[in-house]
Structure formats: structure tokens, C-alpha cells
Write a protein that holds these residues in place. Sequence first.
Motif, PDB file in Angstrom:
ATOM      1  N   ALA A   9       9.293   9.783  -2.483  1.00  0.00           N
ATOM      2  CA  ALA A   9       9.905   8.795  -3.377  1.00  0.00           C
ATOM      3  C   ALA A   9       8.968   7.605  -3.527  1.00  0.00           C
ATOM      4  N   PRO A  43       0.180  -1.409  -4.149  1.00  0.00           N
ATOM      5  CA  PRO A  43      -0.953  -2.336  -4.294  1.00  0.00           C
ATOM      6  C   PRO A  43      -0.722  -3.747  -3.730  1.00  0.00           C
ATOM      7  N   LEU A  45       0.745  -4.636  -1.188  1.00  0.00           N
ATOM      8  CA  LEU A  45       0.791  -4.664   0.283  1.00  0.00           C
ATOM      9  C   LEU A  45      -0.483  -5.278   0.858  1.00  0.00           C
ATOM     10  N   SER A  46      -1.615  -5.044   0.182  1.00  0.00           N
ATOM     11  CA  SER A  46      -2.881  -5.603   0.683  1.00  0.00           C
ATOM     12  C   SER A  46      -3.280  -6.847  -0.108  1.00  0.00           C
ATOM     13  N   GLU A 157      -9.661  -5.906   0.555  1.00  0.00           N
ATOM     14  CA  GLU A 157      -8.574  -6.758   0.057  1.00  0.00           C
ATOM     15  C   GLU A 157      -7.905  -7.469   1.220  1.00  0.00           C
ATOM     16  N   TRP A 327      -7.882  -0.810 -10.232  1.00  0.00           N
ATOM     17  CA  TRP A 327      -8.264  -2.217 -10.054  1.00  0.00           C
ATOM     18  C   TRP A 327      -8.222  -2.564  -8.569  1.00  0.00           C
TER      19      TRP A 327
HETATM   20  P1  FAD Z   1       2.948   7.297  -2.515  1.00  0.00           P
HETATM   21  O1  FAD Z   1       3.233   6.142  -3.400  1.00  0.00           O
HETATM   22  O2  FAD Z   1       2.221   7.041  -1.245  1.00  0.00           O
HETATM   23  O3  FAD Z   1       4.351   8.010  -2.220  1.00  0.00           O
HETATM   24  C1  FAD Z   1       4.453   9.150  -1.407  1.00  0.00           C
HETATM   25  C2  FAD Z   1       5.745   9.058  -0.625  1.00  0.00           C
HETATM   26  O4  FAD Z   1       6.057  10.331  -0.058  1.00  0.00           O
HETATM   27  C3  FAD Z   1       5.680   8.094   0.534  1.00  0.00           C
HETATM   28  O5  FAD Z   1       6.817   7.290   0.551  1.00  0.00           O
HETATM   29  C4  FAD Z   1       5.628   9.015   1.748  1.00  0.00           C
HETATM   30  O6  FAD Z   1       6.134   8.395   2.900  1.00  0.00           O
HETATM   31  C5  FAD Z   1       6.511  10.142   1.260  1.00  0.00           C
HETATM   32  N1  FAD Z   1       6.373  11.408   1.984  1.00  0.00           N
HETATM   33  C6  FAD Z   1       5.237  11.974   2.465  1.00  0.00           C
HETATM   34  N2  FAD Z   1       5.505  13.159   3.041  1.00  0.00           N
HETATM   35  C7  FAD Z   1       6.843  13.353   2.916  1.00  0.00           C
HETATM   36  C8  FAD Z   1       7.712  14.405   3.318  1.00  0.00           C
HETATM   37  N3  FAD Z   1       7.260  15.503   3.926  1.00  0.00           N
HETATM   38  N4  FAD Z   1       9.031  14.282   3.045  1.00  0.00           N
HETATM   39  C9  FAD Z   1       9.510  13.185   2.406  1.00  0.00           C
HETATM   40  N5  FAD Z   1       8.719  12.164   1.993  1.00  0.00           N
HETATM   41  C10 FAD Z   1       7.402  12.254   2.244  1.00  0.00           C
HETATM   42  N6  FAD Z   1      -3.917   1.867  -6.458  1.00  0.00           N
HETATM   43  C11 FAD Z   1      -4.372   1.208  -7.552  1.00  0.00           C
HETATM   44  O7  FAD Z   1      -4.474   1.811  -8.619  1.00  0.00           O
HETATM   45  N7  FAD Z   1      -4.714  -0.117  -7.476  1.00  0.00           N
HETATM   46  C12 FAD Z   1      -4.615  -0.814  -6.321  1.00  0.00           C
HETATM   47  O8  FAD Z   1      -4.942  -2.005  -6.283  1.00  0.00           O
HETATM   48  C13 FAD Z   1      -4.118  -0.149  -5.154  1.00  0.00           C
HETATM   49  N8  FAD Z   1      -3.937  -0.818  -3.986  1.00  0.00           N
HETATM   50  C14 FAD Z   1      -3.411  -0.164  -2.910  1.00  0.00           C
HETATM   51  C15 FAD Z   1      -3.185  -0.875  -1.733  1.00  0.00           C
HETATM   52  C16 FAD Z   1      -2.632  -0.245  -0.616  1.00  0.00           C
HETATM   53  C17 FAD Z   1      -2.392  -1.031   0.631  1.00  0.00           C
HETATM   54  C18 FAD Z   1      -2.312   1.144  -0.687  1.00  0.00           C
HETATM   55  C19 FAD Z   1      -1.731   1.842   0.518  1.00  0.00           C
HETATM   56  C20 FAD Z   1      -2.534   1.853  -1.850  1.00  0.00           C
HETATM   57  C21 FAD Z   1      -3.072   1.209  -2.974  1.00  0.00           C
HETATM   58  N9  FAD Z   1      -3.304   1.896  -4.174  1.00  0.00           N
HETATM   59  C22 FAD Z   1      -3.780   1.224  -5.274  1.00  0.00           C
HETATM   60  C23 FAD Z   1      -3.041   3.345  -4.266  1.00  0.00           C
HETATM   61  C24 FAD Z   1      -1.691   3.656  -4.877  1.00  0.00           C
HETATM   62  O9  FAD Z   1      -0.692   2.868  -4.290  1.00  0.00           O
HETATM   63  C25 FAD Z   1      -1.391   5.147  -4.658  1.00  0.00           C
HETATM   64  O10 FAD Z   1      -2.408   5.896  -5.279  1.00  0.00           O
HETATM   65  C26 FAD Z   1      -0.031   5.562  -5.212  1.00  0.00           C
HETATM   66  O11 FAD Z   1       1.000   4.926  -4.507  1.00  0.00           O
HETATM   67  C27 FAD Z   1       0.128   7.073  -5.126  1.00  0.00           C
HETATM   68  O12 FAD Z   1       1.418   7.455  -5.467  1.00  0.00           O
HETATM   69  P2  FAD Z   1       2.082   8.738  -4.811  1.00  0.00           P
HETATM   70  O13 FAD Z   1       3.466   8.809  -5.322  1.00  0.00           O
HETATM   71  O14 FAD Z   1       1.183   9.885  -4.954  1.00  0.00           O
HETATM   72  O15 FAD Z   1       2.106   8.413  -3.259  1.00  0.00           O
END
Ligand code: FAD
Length: 408
Positions: A9, A43, A45-46, A157, A327
Amino acid sequence: APGIVVVGAGQAGFQVAASLREGGYKGPLTLVGDEPALPYQRPPLSKAYLAGKTDAEGLALRPASFFSDHGISRRGPDRAEGIDRAGRRLLLAGGDALPYEHLVLAAGSRNRPLPVQGADLAGVHQLRGLADADALKAALTAAPRIVVVGAGFIGLEFAAVAAGRGLDVTVVEAAGRPMARAVSPETAAFFQAAQEGLGVRFALAAGVTALRGRDGRVQAVILADGRELTADLVVVGIGVLPNAEIAAAAGLSVGDGVRVDPFLATSDPAVSAIGDCARFPSPHAHGLTEDGTVRIESVQNAIDQGRCLAARLLGQPAAYTALPWFWSDQGPHKLQIAGLSAPGDASVVRGEGSAFSVFRFRGGRLSAVESVNRAGDHMIARRLLGAGTPLTPEQAGDPGFDIKALAM
Ligand code: FAD
């Protein structure tokens, strides 16, 4: 009908669910997440969240009412533990099995652990989720000396925020320059100097061999060359690993991520994967990887893949071809990147001082544009790269050449 079940989620999981409802999907829709918070943006968070400029509520992608109003049921905190592909059921750690018609893997990535002795000491932090950010924020108040392991985007960051609060920050990096895999030497040099201007010190081309502690708390970071850096707090940011284990265990094709086709389908047509956990063929990866596939960790990619998949599930399939962009905010400076560069790409710089863009070329072809405090260039670059409009290195290097007109 059993409907659509989404694992994760986060940014991508939220987006596919929201876009499905927006596009008129009427069936059951379930988001399974292992974090307690409402789906949120990482994003800040940092950046703003760490700096105390926004609170947890400000991170949420939508309020709780959005999910109830749109019939999106949230399951959790619970973990998806297995996929029964023959029976089309998702198995949860809590014991339930959720039947699905289509399963979406949007499980994101997790931080790569630092493989040295002492990495589990108290005072050693990482930064991926809200819980990490809260722990780090609390620890910062009592940690005058900080060592950041890894000069990637998140480490830098964080370093800028900590240095901005007057803390003593050293960044240790194995490569010879910051953000070595992601940006040009020119952009890296600018941000290194900017960070140094904030008081951050760098130990480059430096390997960490151990973390030393006393009474279970970290005290020092030991480098391969024998140096010892005193540390009250260590933040590890050395990259991520895709959460692809349940896909692998279910026999789906994986390899640095869940492998998907141009339509984001896995090797099982009833299962798709999007966001940080997915490895996909990209038309923007020319010459970047041997097989033309990439895995991208960015908000843009998570959102655009969520939308692309929702469209397919609603009967409008299209290959995923969105241009990657990204970014990073470090102190007062904003970096924006369009496209995908490789470390060996040639650089052509436009602009100067603290506002410039680096046009990267691979095989004579524009691969990416890094804009530092030049948002206008970034938007132009997105148009150029998105449309595949040719630009030569000579044109990019000619200050009199009108790139904007070319992009229009
Ligand atoms: P996520 O948003 O990480 O969501 C995945 C979710 O699945 C998490 O809640 C996880 O806990 C959950 N999960 C995992 N395994 C399971 C399981 N087996 N069962 C149930 N749930 C599970 N991107 C940018 O473009 N610009 C930025 O400036 C930037 N800054 C960032 C700063 C930080 C500190 C971080 C951590 C990331 C940053 N990113 C940035 C990257 C961006 O946030 C991610 O690429 C994006 O959130 C990816 O989305 P996602 O849905 O694939 O994964």
C-alpha cells in the motif's frame, strides 16, 4: 467475483487502486500493506518531514475517507507471505487467504543491509519508512556526530538536513564521487561542494570495514584504510533490494526485481508487478543494460506504472513507455533528472554557477538531462526525451542554440 488484490500500500499500490476506480472499475479492490499508516509519500522523509516542516498527516496520499468512499478496502498491517497461483489466492501472514482474479505486486524495495560487523548496534539507522524517519528524528536530538554511509540521494538529503541543524556530518562513500551511479561528474562535484559549504565532510573511495560500539551502542566507523570516524549516530544508505521474494517463491520470473513484459505482466498473466519491485523493458534504456530492462526507484515510475496497469485491467492495454524523471533536494539546491544515464555517458554543460544543466549523451544520442536549479531546462528535457527529438552534443553545447524552440 474475487476482484483485484494489491500487495503493498505504497505509492504504486495506491496509484493502481485509485486509477482503477477513476477508470470505472466496479469489482472488489483490496490493498494489503504491512505498514500501519495510510499510503504515504516517502520523498519528504529525507527532506521536509525530517526537517520538521511537515507532519505524518501531511505525508498521506489521501485521507482515510478516500478509501472508504471509493470502496478500496485496506488490509493490514499484514504481510503477504505467499501466492497460491493455482488456486489464485494471496496468503497473508495473519492466516487469511485472499482470492484474486488479478494480483498486483507493488511491494517496493527495502534497504540493502551494511554487510559488516556492528551493523546491528544501537544508533545505526536506515531511512525507508515513516517508522525509520521517526526513530531517526528522535535520535538526531542527541547525536552531535553523525556518519552517513553511502553518498546516494537519500544519504545526501539526510546529510544536508542534519548539517543544516548544525550537526557534525561525515559522508563515507565507496565510489570516488557522490551519486556516482546516478549523475555526471559535473553534477556530483557541484553537490559535493554545496554539501561541504554546509559543513559536511566526505570520505570518498572509502570502504567501511566495521562499526565499533560500546555497551551495544555505536561509537565509531572503521574504514579500510584504518581511519576511525567517531559517531554517535550512523545512517546507512547504500541502495535497495527489490521485494521480490514472494514472487520468486511462487515460481514467477525474477532477477533484480519481478520481471514483467512491456505491459507490466509477470510470467503469469494473472499477476502484474509495478513500482520499485518491478524490472521492465524500457525504450529509454538504450544501451544501458544488456537486455534493455531496468528497475527504477522513483515516484514518477510508481505513479505512471500504476496508471498504465490500471488502464490495461480496464481493457485499454498499452506498453509502458513513460519517460523516467526524478528529483532530489539537498539543502537549498534542487536537482531534477530526465531520462536514464549511465556512468560513462558524455557530458555537455549549459549554464554556470549554481544554475546549470548537464546534457548526457550515450552513443551520440541524448540519454538524460540533469538540471541543477534550472527547472525550465528540466521541463524542456522531458519534452525532448519524451518525444525522442534528436539533439546533438554540438547543439547542446552552443549557448546560442534555442533548445526550447526545438522541444516545442
Ligand atoms: P513503496 O512506496 O515503498 O511501497 C511498498 C509498500 O509495500 C511498503 O509500504 C512496504 O512496506 C509494503 N510491503 C512490502 N512487502 C510487503 C508484503 N509482503 N506484504 C504487504 N506489504 C508489503 N523518489 C523520487 O522520485 N524523488 C525523491 O525525492 C525520492 N525521495 C525518497 C526519499 C526516501 C527517504 C525514500 C525511502 C524514497 C524516496 N524516493 C524518491 C523513492 C520513492 O519513494 C519510491 O520509488 C516509491 O515510493 C516506490 O513506490 P512503490 O509503491 O513501488 O514502493
